[in-house]
Structures are given as structure tokens and as C-alpha cells.
Design an enzyme around this catalytic site. Sequence first.
Site: not given
Length: 290
Positions: A122, A222
Site C-alpha cells: 500500500e 486483503e
Amino acid sequence: MKFLSVATALVAALPYTTAYWKGFNVAAENPDGSCKTQAQWKRAFQLLQDLPGHFTSVRVYAASDCNTLANAVPAAISTGTQLLVGVWTEDAAHYNAEKEALKAAINAHGSDWMIAISVGSEDLYRGDTDASTLAQQIYDVRGMVRAMGVTQEVGHVDTWTAWVDGANTAVIEASDFIGTDGYPYFQSTAIEDAADTFWDSVNAVRNVVNNVSPGKWVWVTETGWPVSGPNYGSAVASTANAQKYWRQVACAAFNQIHIFWYAYQDYTSSPSFGVYGNSAKNIKYDLSAC
């Protein structure tokens, strides 16, 4: 054809019932902030194997932090668990420590325990780096492990919103696989619409990837729904909704895509997504529906 990647070969070698990696995200830190010991990693892996579905795939976030690989790899080997490895990319000293920890684990244990390597997590979503810099780090890590005889794929994990941003195509081009994170909860989606929102995000990433680098796999690295915490618009955190999300999303995704659920345990966090509470007897919701 470009579809004949290392991941494709691995999947082809697996039985039909386990054609896709399905696992959990597991942090190197215990809920009290202490680092997991080798014994605690082993216990975590055993607990995941005890769940319905017998999970033997785990995503870890780092290589050197909390001695992640030094402790987790022996525990993984002893329990028949395989790891999607994370390598943090910031800052330079941390990045180099991560690479050294990965090299040490490979030198000590080979690479059969490894599913793949994610360079960064991320980073694009947070704005901590730019696509060109991150792409070069992916090439760097791939070159390092290929020189060691490691053939597993090397890619990157980021939010689905980062992947569909045209400024980040260099990372798609550099990656062997694309790991996408998507949370309908954080998109303020009601649980009744959560599955559609989830698959919309996955398909949006697939469409971009197919336009930039056809044939590369998109993995879900995720997703999950919180058992407790604040509401986000129409998204309500609750055990009942976490159960619904599991049945609507996980049960379908296990037969369609590589997926790593969030998360094994995070019971002191808010919102909390953990399947396990503070003991092996404290499972938050029923995972037997798949």
C-alpha cells in the site's frame, strides 16, 4: 503464452480442491505489541490449520521486522505452511535490512516454503513513493532472488484504488502478480451490497491489468469485515456482518482467486477484523459454511 507463469505452474500441480491459495494475514506482533517468537508463529499456523478449511497459506508483512522470517520460516516448515512474504521498501536502511533478512531465510531454508514475494504494501495508496521508484525496487528484489535460484513470483500489494490509477502502470508492468486490497466496509457499503462492491473492485483491477500487462494474475491480498468498531456510513461493524461477509465473499472467492483474509488476530484494534480473539477457544464467527 504469458499465462504460463510460475504461479500458474504451481496451481496446475495442486489438487483441484486446492487450486487457489487461500489463507490469512498474520502480523509479526502480538496484540500487546511484543514480537512473535518462533513458538508463537507455530501456534498461529496450527490454529489456522485447525479452522474449517485447514488453512496452510499465510501472508506476512515483512522480512526483518520482529525477525519475521527468522522466526516464521522454521515454524512454517515444521507445520507445512507456506508464506507470501512481504518486503518493506522504506526507508533505504529498512529496505536493505528487509532484503538481507530475505536472503538469510533463503540461504538457511531454500525457497520451498515461499508462495511469492510482495515488494511493498500500500505504498502507492499512502503516497509514500512513486510508481517508478517502486517498480525499480521490484526489479531489484526479483534480480536478487533469481540470482539465488528462486523462481517464485515477485509483485506488489496495494489498494484497488491505487491499481486503477493510471499513474501507477509502471508497477503493474514490473510485477509478476498484482495483489489487491479491498474493503467494502471502508467504502461505506451496507453488508447487503458488500459482495457486489468487492467483486466490482476486483474486476476493475483485472480490467486495468489486462490492458497493461495481459496474462498477469490478480490476487486478493486483503479483505474482510470487522467484528467490532465504528460504522462507516451504511457499513456496520458486527460479528453477524463479518459472518455474512465471509459466507458471501470468502466462500465464493476460494474457488475463483488467490485470497488472503484479513485477519488472523487483532482483537485490541478498532475496528477489529480478527477471526481469533485472545485464545484458541475464542473464534469470532463460524467459518464452516464454505
